[in-house]
Design an enzyme around this catalytic site. Sequence first.
Site, mmCIF file in Angstrom:
data_model
loop_
_atom_site.group_PDB
_atom_site.id
_atom_site.type_symbol
_atom_site.label_atom_id
_atom_site.label_comp_id
_atom_site.label_asym_id
_atom_site.label_seq_id
_atom_site.Cartn_x
_atom_site.Cartn_y
_atom_site.Cartn_z
ATOM 1 C CG ASP A 330 -2.020 -1.043 1.112
ATOM 2 O OD1 ASP A 330 -2.233 -1.566 0.000
ATOM 3 O OD2 ASP A 330 -2.661 -1.330 2.136
ATOM 4 N NE ARG A 361 -3.803 2.150 -4.591
ATOM 5 C CZ ARG A 361 -4.054 1.721 -3.358
ATOM 6 N NH1 ARG A 361 -3.253 0.854 -2.777
ATOM 7 N NH2 ARG A 361 -5.111 2.164 -2.703
HETATM 8 C C1 S3P Z 1 -5.261 -5.618 3.535
HETATM 9 C C2 S3P Z 1 -4.468 -6.359 2.717
HETATM 10 C C3 S3P Z 1 -3.857 -5.849 1.488
HETATM 11 C C4 S3P Z 1 -3.870 -4.324 1.435
HETATM 12 C C5 S3P Z 1 -5.180 -3.763 1.880
HETATM 13 C C6 S3P Z 1 -5.517 -4.204 3.289
HETATM 14 C C7 S3P Z 1 -5.842 -6.263 4.728
HETATM 15 O O1 S3P Z 1 -4.583 -6.334 0.381
HETATM 16 O O2 S3P Z 1 -3.551 -3.882 0.149
HETATM 17 O O3 S3P Z 1 -5.145 -2.342 1.841
HETATM 18 O O4 S3P Z 1 -6.293 -5.555 5.649
HETATM 19 O O5 S3P Z 1 -5.827 -7.497 4.783
HETATM 20 P P1 S3P Z 1 -4.230 -7.784 -0.241
HETATM 21 O O6 S3P Z 1 -4.277 -8.732 0.846
HETATM 22 O O7 S3P Z 1 -5.276 -8.103 -1.260
HETATM 23 O O8 S3P Z 1 -2.881 -7.615 -0.846
#
Ligand code: S3P
Length: 443
Positions: A330, A361
Amino acid sequence: MISIEKSYKPLTGDIFVPGDKSISHRSIMFGAISEGTTEITGFLKSGDCLSTIECFKQLGVQIEHTQRPLNGVPTITVHGKGLHGLTAPTSTLYTGNSGTTTRLLSGILAAQPFDSMITGDSSIEKRPMNRIIKPLTQMGADISSVMGNDCAPLMIKGGKRIMGITYHSPVASAQVKSCIVLAGLYSDSDTVVYEPALSRNHTELMLRAFGVDIHNEVDVRGSSATILHPGMPLRGTKINVPGDISSAAYFIVAALLVPGSDIIIHNVGINKTRAGILSILTQMGADITLENVNESIEPRADLHVRYSKLHGNENGRFEVCGKIIPTMIDELPIFAVAAATANCTTIIKDAAELKVKESNRIDAICKNLKAMGADIEPTDDGMIIHGGKRLYGTDIECEADHRIAMSFAIAGLVADGSTRILDEKCVGISYPSFFKDLTKLMK
Ligand code: S3P
């Protein structure tokens, strides 16, 4: 629209960033399916986490916003219903912009005795859900994409018997892992989720605090999460959410880029599965020190950040790839802004997941940085940034993506002229007071 001017003054002072978004979501969800109450302090009251609260209220969970009697600290109390106490919603569950709510909640709903339908905003309705439909179906759930396009709205038929599985996820995604683990809590045998690299492990750490027997193993091939003895009740607990490193990252980069800056960001979560940005920036010469480190379940520290000239290795290159990518996924938009000012060529690889976030992104970063004068090319799984070009203010198209809006507001601090963030309200998804806090550091 909000206009950001080049900052000729250093950023100074200290700040607390709001609570961690991933931990805030999970504290509501795990509290809701626990026995007894869960008391949460430091909760992030932003668009995404409020979507989670609304969904669980629709599932019959009582959630109160109160203040601790003695010290007035804002607290959220979740009155848990136990694993089997949720009740059928009377309408479609709306998850707004939140991928975490959509995917984790689906894991819980897959194991309920009632039917449910779940959907979100136009961004959620484009994000891939096959990554959870496939493993949940293998577990015996009945979940389908209503439009047949592997995206939300998702229809989940209740009353299915959930079976434990061993699943090899093709992506290192905490949302996928957590969805399977949550469904696995309802199964009659152990569940193991393998991923190619360890994604954020808040689900594992927090479920353990709620009394679940869950373990991580990491080796050269990747990592796994295993739930043993599923079906045991979760026990409500107290959770103190640390500040969100993803939100802190904007001010970390701002202080590194604006000459003379010297700031402290208090109480930031530094869980190793989230802190890739700190280690990469430090390797590029950033002056970041961790003070008052507190090794609780979710470790935290004050971050002291001073202006630094960022650079690559002796060949003038810097590569970011492999297992570190999920630990800073992120933060890649704000990292790209930092890299555009660094005295090197930065190559970001293995980050194709960026294409399926709140926006694509890779496109949003490259298009906007290019418009500001940066030398940047998109690749299939990342980008190549030839840093050190002068940046110029321009109109930034955020695609309603909070992390793009905040990253380019910071880019605006070092760009000549004005940078106009056209759709700035989207910052409310994760950081409603972002512009107020930025202004505080600029005074
Ligand atoms: C998150 C996991 C990430 C992240 C998202 C929050 C979470 O996504 O990008 O902002 O809280 O489990 P991914 O698990 O799909 O990579």
